[in-house]
Enzyme design. Structure first.
Site, PDB file in Angstrom:
ATOM      1  CG  ASN A   1      -0.908   9.676   3.264  1.00 44.78           C
ATOM      2  OD1 ASN A   1      -1.513   8.942   2.519  1.00 44.78           O
ATOM      3  ND2 ASN A   1      -0.327   9.317   4.385  1.00 44.78           N
ATOM      4  CE  LYS A   2      -0.859   4.331   1.401  1.00 46.36           C
ATOM      5  NZ  LYS A   2      -1.732   4.855   2.508  1.00 46.36           N
ATOM      6  CD  GLN A   3       4.383   5.949  -2.654  1.00 42.31           C
ATOM      7  OE1 GLN A   3       3.236   5.767  -2.269  1.00 42.31           O
ATOM      8  NE2 GLN A   3       5.318   5.135  -2.428  1.00 42.31           N
TER       9      GLN A   3
ATOM     10  CE1 TYR B   1      -7.318   9.086   3.738  1.00 41.17           C
ATOM     11  CE2 TYR B   1      -5.079   9.948   4.226  1.00 41.17           C
ATOM     12  CZ  TYR B   1      -6.371   9.865   4.263  1.00 41.17           C
ATOM     13  OH  TYR B   1      -6.996  10.773   5.230  1.00 41.17           O
TER      14      TYR B   1
ATOM     15  CB  CYS C   1      -0.822   0.021   1.391  1.00 36.96           C
ATOM     16  SG  CYS C   1      -2.260  -1.334   1.160  1.00 36.96           S
TER      17      CYS C   1
END
Length: 366
Positions: free
Chosen positions: A179-181, A177, A153
């Site tokens: 804040n992910k890459q 989400y 994830c």
């Protein structure tokens, strides 16, 4: 203010979302299929099954593998809680092994000692985008006939010995989400080469609908874990420039390395020769003589976003109550967790913002 994280949303994302809105087709449509095709190609797997979160993807795999009451899954206590909750959803038990202090991933030398007749799977987490030692995990899984669920994830684009995270076990999960890459707002995706697992996940995400796809034809207990078309549109746009996004994040990480490597008392992220890291967050660790919590409060007052990453899962109130865990059970995890801090890190971060964070850190540690 320098925020902890922030999504990189451009004109292409807006264009594709507007295209979906104008189409009137907001669910179970072509954008999700297109996103799945792109993700399967990127991960190097035959199948990709979009869903509404990484947690949902992990849960579907636990259920699809038949892991249930009393079964055990070996995993890490140093992770976001979803990687263990997904096991509890099926009334199975997460069995923790301590972590390696250098990489923060599972200490693979401790796995075999935790295997029992109830063990059904290993669930490694590629923490912060740092790939776990999948060579050794695969060796152990093959030796004991165990399944592997990769929690990727935080690791889209990461590789172990040149092979993509998510494609190294029986199945893997990516999450999106904000804040992910890459982000789809909320969302996740399962990737696998296993046709049976793929078909079960396609069914489970859509209320257990049968493989024939007939409307209101439900052959098993399932869930509403579908990804909507607006989220999928974001995913398509983000995947169109995935290499650019990951490259820019790597450049921000390089700036931090350059500017923090000589600062005493700060331990920087480490990698190993076989691993290509995908930068999800930038987590530093303070030496024992420094008080992480005091520094965190001071940085926050200065407008610099920061968070402790991670609080050990086994010391979360629910896990202590449910399983009787206590301090000292996983000493390396606990030692690491007392000193780690995620500092501002995002795709569009400027060098001036990096300098602002670095100068603030220096004021508190020098």
């Amino acid at each position: 203010m320098i925020p902890l994280s922030g999504p990189d949303i451009g004109e292409r994302e807006k264009e594709l979302v507007l295209e979906v809105l104008q189409s009137g087709h907001l669910g179970l449509g072509p954008k999700a299929v297109e996103f799945e095709r792109m993700m399967a190609a990127y991960a190097g797997t035959k199948y990709a099954i979009s869903c509404n979160s990484g947690t949902s993807g992990l849960h579907m795999l636990v259920r699809a593998m038949g892991i249930s009451d009393g079964d055990e899954v070996i995993t890490t206590p140093f992770s976001f809680v979803a990687s263990s909750n997904c096991v509890l959803f099926e009334r199975a038990k997460p069995v923790f092994v301590d972590i390696d202090e250098a990489t923060y991933n599972m200490d693979v030398s401790q796995i075999e000692a935790k295997i029992t007749e109830r063990t059904k799977a290993i669930l490694p987490v590629h923490v912060f985008g740092q790939p776990a030692n999948m060579t050794e995990i695969r060796r152990i899984a093959d030796k004991y006939n165990l399944r592997i669920i990769e929690d990727s994830c935080e690791a889209i684009g990461a590789k172990w010995k040149g092979k993509s995270a998510g494609s190294l076990g029986d199945a893997g999960v990516f999450a999106f989400y904000p804040n992910k890459q890459l982000t789809t707002g909320e969302g996740g995706i399962v990737v696998t080469d296993d046709e049976e697992l793929a078909n079960l996940c396609f069914s489970l995400r859509n209320q257990g609908r049968g493989e024939n796809g007939l409307w209101l034809d439900h052959v098993r207990l399932g869930y509403n874990y579908r990804m909507d078309e607006l989220s999928a549109a974001l995913g398509v746009a983000q995947m169109e420039r995935v290499d650019e996004i990951l490259s820019r994040r790597a450049k921000v990480a390089d700036l931090y390395f350059e500017k923090l490597r000589e600062v005493p008392g700060i331990i920087l992220p480490q990698s190993v020769a076989d691993a290509d890291v995908s930068w999800f967050v930038y987590v530093i660790r303070f030496a024992e003589h420094l008080n992480r919590d005091e520094i965190m409060v001071s940085l926050s007052k200065e407008g610099i976003g920061c968070r402790p990453y991670f609080t050990p899962i086994h010391l979360q109130p629910f896990y202590k109550e449910q399983f009787g865990f206590q301090e000292g059970d996983f000493p390396v995890t606990e030692h690491v967790a007392k000193g780690t801090l995620a500092i501002p890190f995002f795709t569009n971060m400027t060098e001036a913002q990096v300098d602002g964070v670095v100068e603030a850190l220096k004021r508190h540690v020098l």
